[in-house]
Design an enzyme around this catalytic site. Sequence first.
Site, PDB file in Angstrom:
ATOM      1  CE  LYS A 109      40.562   7.925 -13.458  1.00 47.47           C
ATOM      2  NZ  LYS A 109      39.335   8.757 -13.373  1.00 47.47           N
ATOM      3  CE  LYS A 214      32.745   7.506 -10.976  1.00 50.34           C
ATOM      4  NZ  LYS A 214      33.937   8.352 -10.788  1.00 50.34           N
TER       5      LYS A 214
END
Length: 324
Positions: A109, A214
């Site tokens: 991240k 997703k």
Amino acid sequence: MFSIPPLEQVLAAAHVVSLPMKVKFRGVSVREVMVLDGPAGWGEFGPFLEYDDEESARWLASALEAGWLGHPDPVRNRVPVNATVPAVSAEQVPSVLAAFDAVHTVKIKVAEAGQTLAQDAARVGAVRHLLPEAKIRIDANGGWTVEQAVSALRMLGVFGLEYAEQPVASIEKMAAVRKAMGGSVLIAADESVRKAADPLAVARAGAADLLVVKAAPLGGVRRALEIVAEAGLPAVVSSALDSSVGIGAGLALAAALPELPYACGLGTVSLMAADVASPSLVAVDGGMDVRDVVADPELLARFAAPAERRDWWLERLRRCHALL
């Protein structure tokens, strides 16, 4: 498409849990989700707390598909999985990676609010130092401007990036970054797929080299498979900080894709200090064997959310069910 089960049946199947994290991720230190014990298996309804009902309803559709219809047949029995490093300090990187088994690919991240590019570079550099042979990908969650993204990708590219996920927020900006990079760093679309009114717009605009999909935000495994097929781009399957039940849906999606050229982001249970299944669905030797996940009654009881939080989730379920 399958028939949506009656609300009363879904409410009766619901368990709300509060799962502590080992490390804060997306600003979350305790993850609340609802799992549903359906006739075809377990499903997970876990949209983040800030999501509105319209967006959250797609997550419910995914949970109902898993619990009342079941997953499609797989075309592979094992799925490669990446480790995930949140926006921690460089000094914390070794302890985060220690939670994962046999790491071959790492997603890191970056562009966290309040942090600097120097901190991002230190974090990515720490991963590269520990894992000189691993594939590294970064995820900015749309946190940069076009200028910031181009500058950051040129800097971070020295560490050898497999791709950069959602460096900027909009499809137009994604296309601009991709053009500026000229193929030196591949661009992956995540929010531009799962949060878009038209999940295929990013592919039509030529704004990405690959998609991150997703199951839950797209309305289920079958809808995600349709989107990948229509987009005609390679796909990476990722999770949304799910329990093992939710990861099971992502694993089913990855197992059913005709082609799977990249490791998948399904290893986030390793960031949790608790789960609803035993054994948890975590990577072993850099991958996951495809299997069904069943919630453990003892764990459901141990990590049951307080009554007021259970009531909040049940009311959210009622509102979202009405939108399906």
